[in-house]
Motif scaffolding. Sequence first.
Motif, PDB file in Angstrom:
ATOM      1  N   GLU A  25       2.963  -4.204 -10.273  1.00 25.78           N
ATOM      2  CA  GLU A  25       3.500  -3.296 -11.279  1.00 25.78           C
ATOM      3  C   GLU A  25       2.576  -2.096 -11.412  1.00 25.78           C
ATOM      4  O   GLU A  25       1.365  -2.245 -11.532  1.00 25.78           O
ATOM      5  CB  GLU A  25       3.636  -4.007 -12.623  1.00 25.78           C
ATOM      6  CG  GLU A  25       4.293  -3.150 -13.678  1.00 25.78           C
ATOM      7  CD  GLU A  25       4.541  -3.911 -14.951  1.00 25.78           C
ATOM      8  OE1 GLU A  25       5.699  -4.251 -15.237  1.00 25.78           O
ATOM      9  OE2 GLU A  25       3.551  -4.164 -15.665  1.00 25.78           O
ATOM     10  N   ARG A  73       1.954   1.376 -13.655  1.00 26.07           N
ATOM     11  CA  ARG A  73       2.276   2.066 -14.910  1.00 26.07           C
ATOM     12  C   ARG A  73       1.454   3.336 -14.979  1.00 26.07           C
ATOM     13  O   ARG A  73       0.255   3.318 -14.702  1.00 26.07           O
ATOM     14  CB  ARG A  73       1.954   1.197 -16.112  1.00 26.07           C
ATOM     15  CG  ARG A  73       2.811  -0.019 -16.200  1.00 26.07           C
ATOM     16  CD  ARG A  73       2.328  -0.928 -17.327  1.00 26.07           C
ATOM     17  NE  ARG A  73       3.398  -1.794 -17.722  1.00 26.07           N
ATOM     18  CZ  ARG A  73       3.866  -1.880 -18.955  1.00 26.07           C
ATOM     19  NH1 ARG A  73       3.331  -1.178 -19.914  1.00 26.07           N
ATOM     20  NH2 ARG A  73       4.853  -2.689 -19.226  1.00 26.07           N
ATOM     21  N   PRO A  80       6.145   6.903 -15.931  1.00 28.39           N
ATOM     22  CA  PRO A  80       7.098   6.004 -15.290  1.00 28.39           C
ATOM     23  C   PRO A  80       6.437   4.702 -14.849  1.00 28.39           C
ATOM     24  O   PRO A  80       5.229   4.625 -14.698  1.00 28.39           O
ATOM     25  CB  PRO A  80       7.602   6.802 -14.094  1.00 28.39           C
ATOM     26  CG  PRO A  80       6.563   7.818 -13.825  1.00 28.39           C
ATOM     27  CD  PRO A  80       5.876   8.082 -15.113  1.00 28.39           C
ATOM     28  N   ARG A  81       7.263   3.715 -14.648  1.00 24.73           N
ATOM     29  CA  ARG A  81       6.807   2.380 -14.284  1.00 24.73           C
ATOM     30  C   ARG A  81       7.564   1.936 -13.034  1.00 24.73           C
ATOM     31  O   ARG A  81       8.736   2.228 -12.879  1.00 24.73           O
ATOM     32  CB  ARG A  81       7.127   1.436 -15.435  1.00 24.73           C
ATOM     33  CG  ARG A  81       6.747   0.023 -15.218  1.00 24.73           C
ATOM     34  CD  ARG A  81       7.164  -0.837 -16.384  1.00 24.73           C
ATOM     35  NE  ARG A  81       6.975  -0.138 -17.645  1.00 24.73           N
ATOM     36  CZ  ARG A  81       7.236  -0.645 -18.828  1.00 24.73           C
ATOM     37  NH1 ARG A  81       7.716  -1.853 -18.921  1.00 24.73           N
ATOM     38  NH2 ARG A  81       7.042   0.046 -19.917  1.00 24.73           N
ATOM     39  N   ARG A  82       6.877   1.223 -12.176  1.00 27.11           N
ATOM     40  CA  ARG A  82       7.520   0.696 -10.958  1.00 27.11           C
ATOM     41  C   ARG A  82       7.076  -0.744 -10.765  1.00 27.11           C
ATOM     42  O   ARG A  82       5.893  -1.047 -10.835  1.00 27.11           O
ATOM     43  CB  ARG A  82       7.128   1.556  -9.751  1.00 27.11           C
ATOM     44  CG  ARG A  82       7.594   1.042  -8.404  1.00 27.11           C
ATOM     45  CD  ARG A  82       8.857   1.734  -7.949  1.00 27.11           C
ATOM     46  NE  ARG A  82       9.426   1.123  -6.769  1.00 27.11           N
ATOM     47  CZ  ARG A  82       9.441   1.679  -5.575  1.00 27.11           C
ATOM     48  NH1 ARG A  82       8.902   2.855  -5.378  1.00 27.11           N
ATOM     49  NH2 ARG A  82      10.020   1.054  -4.568  1.00 27.11           N
ATOM     50  N   ARG A  83       8.021  -1.633 -10.512  1.00 28.39           N
ATOM     51  CA  ARG A  83       7.739  -3.045 -10.254  1.00 28.39           C
ATOM     52  C   ARG A  83       8.309  -3.398  -8.885  1.00 28.39           C
ATOM     53  O   ARG A  83       9.490  -3.159  -8.620  1.00 28.39           O
ATOM     54  CB  ARG A  83       8.365  -3.908 -11.340  1.00 28.39           C
ATOM     55  CG  ARG A  83       8.056  -5.378 -11.215  1.00 28.39           C
ATOM     56  CD  ARG A  83       8.550  -6.123 -12.452  1.00 28.39           C
ATOM     57  NE  ARG A  83       8.586  -7.534 -12.255  1.00 28.39           N
ATOM     58  CZ  ARG A  83       7.556  -8.349 -12.402  1.00 28.39           C
ATOM     59  NH1 ARG A  83       6.395  -7.864 -12.766  1.00 28.39           N
ATOM     60  NH2 ARG A  83       7.674  -9.644 -12.205  1.00 28.39           N
ATOM     61  N   ILE A  84       7.450  -3.945  -8.030  1.00 31.64           N
ATOM     62  CA  ILE A  84       7.844  -4.316  -6.670  1.00 31.64           C
ATOM     63  C   ILE A  84       7.537  -5.797  -6.484  1.00 31.64           C
ATOM     64  O   ILE A  84       6.387  -6.228  -6.662  1.00 31.64           O
ATOM     65  CB  ILE A  84       7.066  -3.490  -5.624  1.00 31.64           C
ATOM     66  CG1 ILE A  84       7.345  -2.000  -5.811  1.00 31.64           C
ATOM     67  CG2 ILE A  84       7.412  -3.948  -4.215  1.00 31.64           C
ATOM     68  CD1 ILE A  84       6.450  -1.105  -4.985  1.00 31.64           C
ATOM     69  N   TYR A 115       4.323  11.404  -9.702  1.00 32.54           N
ATOM     70  CA  TYR A 115       5.210  10.490  -8.992  1.00 32.54           C
ATOM     71  C   TYR A 115       5.915  11.324  -7.943  1.00 32.54           C
ATOM     72  O   TYR A 115       6.668  12.237  -8.274  1.00 32.54           O
ATOM     73  CB  TYR A 115       6.213   9.880  -9.974  1.00 32.54           C
ATOM     74  CG  TYR A 115       6.817   8.583  -9.504  1.00 32.54           C
ATOM     75  CD1 TYR A 115       6.348   7.381  -9.996  1.00 32.54           C
ATOM     76  CD2 TYR A 115       7.846   8.568  -8.582  1.00 32.54           C
ATOM     77  CE1 TYR A 115       6.904   6.180  -9.577  1.00 32.54           C
ATOM     78  CE2 TYR A 115       8.404   7.383  -8.153  1.00 32.54           C
ATOM     79  CZ  TYR A 115       7.927   6.189  -8.654  1.00 32.54           C
ATOM     80  OH  TYR A 115       8.468   5.011  -8.236  1.00 32.54           O
ATOM     81  N   TRP A 129       7.897  11.948  -3.974  1.00 34.34           N
ATOM     82  CA  TRP A 129       8.720  11.426  -2.905  1.00 34.34           C
ATOM     83  C   TRP A 129       8.767  12.457  -1.796  1.00 34.34           C
ATOM     84  O   TRP A 129       9.007  13.640  -2.043  1.00 34.34           O
ATOM     85  CB  TRP A 129      10.141  11.144  -3.381  1.00 34.34           C
ATOM     86  CG  TRP A 129      11.038  10.710  -2.263  1.00 34.34           C
ATOM     87  CD1 TRP A 129      11.043   9.490  -1.659  1.00 34.34           C
ATOM     88  CD2 TRP A 129      12.027  11.491  -1.603  1.00 34.34           C
ATOM     89  NE1 TRP A 129      11.995   9.459  -0.660  1.00 34.34           N
ATOM     90  CE2 TRP A 129      12.612  10.698  -0.608  1.00 34.34           C
ATOM     91  CE3 TRP A 129      12.473  12.796  -1.749  1.00 34.34           C
ATOM     92  CZ2 TRP A 129      13.613  11.153   0.233  1.00 34.34           C
ATOM     93  CZ3 TRP A 129      13.479  13.247  -0.902  1.00 34.34           C
ATOM     94  CH2 TRP A 129      14.037  12.419   0.063  1.00 34.34           C
ATOM     95  N   THR A 142       7.398   7.140  -1.086  1.00 32.72           N
ATOM     96  CA  THR A 142       7.144   7.397  -2.502  1.00 32.72           C
ATOM     97  C   THR A 142       5.673   7.142  -2.795  1.00 32.72           C
ATOM     98  O   THR A 142       5.065   6.262  -2.192  1.00 32.72           O
ATOM     99  CB  THR A 142       8.015   6.472  -3.370  1.00 32.72           C
ATOM    100  OG1 THR A 142       9.375   6.602  -2.956  1.00 32.72           O
ATOM    101  CG2 THR A 142       7.929   6.826  -4.838  1.00 32.72           C
ATOM    102  N   PHE A 167       5.489   2.759  -0.163  1.00 38.64           N
ATOM    103  CA  PHE A 167       5.061   3.095  -1.512  1.00 38.64           C
ATOM    104  C   PHE A 167       3.535   3.166  -1.509  1.00 38.64           C
ATOM    105  O   PHE A 167       2.868   2.199  -1.163  1.00 38.64           O
ATOM    106  CB  PHE A 167       5.533   2.044  -2.522  1.00 38.64           C
ATOM    107  CG  PHE A 167       5.131   2.351  -3.930  1.00 38.64           C
ATOM    108  CD1 PHE A 167       5.789   3.339  -4.651  1.00 38.64           C
ATOM    109  CD2 PHE A 167       4.089   1.678  -4.532  1.00 38.64           C
ATOM    110  CE1 PHE A 167       5.413   3.629  -5.956  1.00 38.64           C
ATOM    111  CE2 PHE A 167       3.706   1.959  -5.830  1.00 38.64           C
ATOM    112  CZ  PHE A 167       4.366   2.941  -6.545  1.00 38.64           C
TER     113      PHE A 167
END
Length: 187
Positions: free
Chosen positions: A92, A94, A101-105, A129, A131, A137, A157
Amino acid sequence: MTDHPERAHGSSQAPSTVWTGRATNRIQWLLALTGAGCVALGIELAVVSPWSSGIAPLLMSVIGCLAVGLLILFGTLAFVHVAVKVDGDALEVRCGHAGLPRRRILITHVVGAEYVPKVNPRQWGGWGYRWRPEQGTAVVVRKGEGMALLLGDGRTFTVTVDDAESAVRFIRERMHLAAAERSRGRG
């Protein structure tokens, strides 16, 4: 502050199930001050403006200063730091104080993890963030070390984080454990 899994050699202590790390960019605070200055200028124009050329130019100036100031302020504060947490089943990321933004993989979605010794904001088009079609990303908050994850859908990522080498080792270990659990479930 970074908590990293440590194994005591020869002890019966179980390995840590969580890795946490972060990266910080203090230069972003200067940009945030610029945004705050624009907001202050907009407020000052609205309150003590002796404009004689009409209300429309004054209104456009006030709204412009406030809009630019708020965009700069919140845009930079969102990327003052990044926090990365890897637990048993996911990674995760944050950003900023609000965690957005938050990203969970999911670890099961990761097919490879690589240490990247030098991540440069220029190669990604700046901080934040990002791309890029040819690169994937990224969350870039500063120049320096990071890690790149190759995902099951072929995308990449990348995230800047302190002690990225230990994060990569930890993720690879989690990937092997997840693969072992899947193979045990089939047999």
